[in-house]
Design a protein around this motif. Structure first.
Motif, PDB file in Angstrom:
ATOM      1  N   VAL A  53       0.843  -1.051  -0.132  1.00  0.00           N
ATOM      2  CA  VAL A  53       0.235   0.078   0.138  1.00  0.00           C
ATOM      3  C   VAL A  53       0.759   1.276   0.013  1.00  0.00           C
ATOM      4  O   VAL A  53       2.065   1.232   0.239  1.00  0.00           O
ATOM      5  CB  VAL A  53      -0.767   0.099   1.221  1.00  0.00           C
ATOM      6  CG1 VAL A  53      -1.885  -1.018   1.148  1.00  0.00           C
ATOM      7  CG2 VAL A  53      -0.145   0.249   2.499  1.00  0.00           C
ATOM      8  N   THR A  54       0.247   2.347  -0.293  1.00  0.00           N
ATOM      9  CA  THR A  54       0.804   3.625  -0.353  1.00  0.00           C
ATOM     10  C   THR A  54       0.069   4.460   0.907  1.00  0.00           C
ATOM     11  O   THR A  54      -1.176   4.494   0.931  1.00  0.00           O
ATOM     12  CB  THR A  54       0.758   4.535  -1.582  1.00  0.00           C
ATOM     13  OG1 THR A  54       1.624   3.629  -2.608  1.00  0.00           O
ATOM     14  CG2 THR A  54       1.490   5.776  -1.465  1.00  0.00           C
ATOM     15  N   VAL A  55       0.899   4.858   1.805  1.00  0.00           N
ATOM     16  CA  VAL A  55       0.329   5.658   3.021  1.00  0.00           C
ATOM     17  C   VAL A  55       0.879   6.929   3.342  1.00  0.00           C
ATOM     18  O   VAL A  55       2.189   6.519   3.562  1.00  0.00           O
ATOM     19  CB  VAL A  55      -0.052   4.809   4.124  1.00  0.00           C
ATOM     20  CG1 VAL A  55       0.911   3.883   4.712  1.00  0.00           C
ATOM     21  CG2 VAL A  55      -0.896   5.541   5.215  1.00  0.00           C
ATOM     22  N   ARG A  56       0.636   7.775   3.501  1.00  0.00           N
ATOM     23  CA  ARG A  56       1.328   9.207   3.867  1.00  0.00           C
ATOM     24  C   ARG A  56       2.464   9.365   2.928  1.00  0.00           C
ATOM     25  O   ARG A  56       3.710   9.757   3.606  1.00  0.00           O
ATOM     26  CB  ARG A  56       1.767   9.043   5.395  1.00  0.00           C
ATOM     27  CG  ARG A  56       0.751   9.004   6.405  1.00  0.00           C
ATOM     28  CD  ARG A  56       1.055   8.938   7.661  1.00  0.00           C
ATOM     29  NE  ARG A  56      -0.023   8.475   8.754  1.00  0.00           N
ATOM     30  CZ  ARG A  56      -1.080   9.699   9.271  1.00  0.00           C
ATOM     31  NH1 ARG A  56      -0.463  10.809   9.119  1.00  0.00           N
ATOM     32  NH2 ARG A  56      -1.649   9.345  10.238  1.00  0.00           N
ATOM     33  N   GLY A  57       2.572   8.960   1.564  1.00  0.00           N
ATOM     34  CA  GLY A  57       3.618   9.431   0.790  1.00  0.00           C
ATOM     35  C   GLY A  57       4.785   8.281   0.721  1.00  0.00           C
ATOM     36  O   GLY A  57       5.853   8.382   0.220  1.00  0.00           O
ATOM     37  N   TYR A  58       4.689   7.177   1.517  1.00  0.00           N
ATOM     38  CA  TYR A  58       5.502   6.126   1.294  1.00  0.00           C
ATOM     39  C   TYR A  58       4.870   4.859   1.201  1.00  0.00           C
ATOM     40  O   TYR A  58       3.644   4.698   1.399  1.00  0.00           O
ATOM     41  CB  TYR A  58       6.380   6.250   2.517  1.00  0.00           C
ATOM     42  CG  TYR A  58       5.832   5.651   3.791  1.00  0.00           C
ATOM     43  CD1 TYR A  58       6.058   4.342   4.117  1.00  0.00           C
ATOM     44  CD2 TYR A  58       5.123   6.382   4.689  1.00  0.00           C
ATOM     45  CE1 TYR A  58       5.335   3.590   5.375  1.00  0.00           C
ATOM     46  CE2 TYR A  58       4.587   5.979   5.950  1.00  0.00           C
ATOM     47  CZ  TYR A  58       4.728   4.781   6.117  1.00  0.00           C
ATOM     48  OH  TYR A  58       4.363   4.263   7.460  1.00  0.00           O
ATOM     49  N   GLU A  59       5.526   3.941   0.593  1.00  0.00           N
ATOM     50  CA  GLU A  59       5.234   2.382   0.461  1.00  0.00           C
ATOM     51  C   GLU A  59       5.276   1.593   1.432  1.00  0.00           C
ATOM     52  O   GLU A  59       6.246   1.643   2.268  1.00  0.00           O
ATOM     53  CB  GLU A  59       5.763   1.821  -0.835  1.00  0.00           C
ATOM     54  CG  GLU A  59       5.400   2.762  -2.148  1.00  0.00           C
ATOM     55  CD  GLU A  59       6.319   2.572  -3.411  1.00  0.00           C
ATOM     56  OE1 GLU A  59       7.029   1.641  -3.286  1.00  0.00           O
ATOM     57  OE2 GLU A  59       6.147   3.275  -4.479  1.00  0.00           O
ATOM     58  N   LEU A  60       4.497   0.733   1.712  1.00  0.00           N
ATOM     59  CA  LEU A  60       4.581  -0.350   3.109  1.00  0.00           C
ATOM     60  C   LEU A  60       3.898  -1.679   2.309  1.00  0.00           C
ATOM     61  O   LEU A  60       2.845  -1.529   1.781  1.00  0.00           O
ATOM     62  CB  LEU A  60       3.435   0.376   3.930  1.00  0.00           C
ATOM     63  CG  LEU A  60       3.272  -0.293   5.239  1.00  0.00           C
ATOM     64  CD1 LEU A  60       4.551  -0.483   6.169  1.00  0.00           C
ATOM     65  CD2 LEU A  60       2.317   0.435   5.998  1.00  0.00           C
ATOM     66  N   SER A  61       4.692  -2.531   2.889  1.00  0.00           N
ATOM     67  CA  SER A  61       3.778  -4.003   2.659  1.00  0.00           C
ATOM     68  C   SER A  61       3.392  -4.253   4.154  1.00  0.00           C
ATOM     69  O   SER A  61       4.081  -4.243   5.084  1.00  0.00           O
ATOM     70  CB  SER A  61       5.065  -4.920   2.225  1.00  0.00           C
ATOM     71  OG  SER A  61       5.350  -4.720   0.889  1.00  0.00           O
TER      72      SER A  61
END
Length: 73
Positions: A53-61
């Motif tokens: 996902v993209t959250v708050r401008g960064y990518e996260l798994s």
């Protein structure tokens, strides 16, 4: 109730509530997944784990077990 795990690739959803407790809930919040934040689903691995996902401008798994604890709309 819809969870982050049920969202489809390309969806933009808003976090409504975090379920769960203790260290796991704290870790999810520390990653920026808090009430009211917008999340865009980028990719889902072939077997559904992890969800990218993209959250708050960064990518996260995020693991699908954790994604099930995040209620979205």
């Amino acid at each position: 109730m819809k969870t982050l795990r049920e969202a489809k690739v390309g969806d933009c959803v808003k976090v409504v509530k975090l379920h769960g407790e203790g260290a796991v809930k704290r870790r999810i919040m520390d990653m920026g997944l808090t009430k009211g934040v917008e999340v865009r689903i980028r990719k889902v691995a072939p077997l559904g784990d992890p969800v990218e996902v993209t959250v708050r401008g960064y990518e996260l798994s995020i693991r699908k077990a954790d994604a099930e604890m995040i209620e979205v709309e």
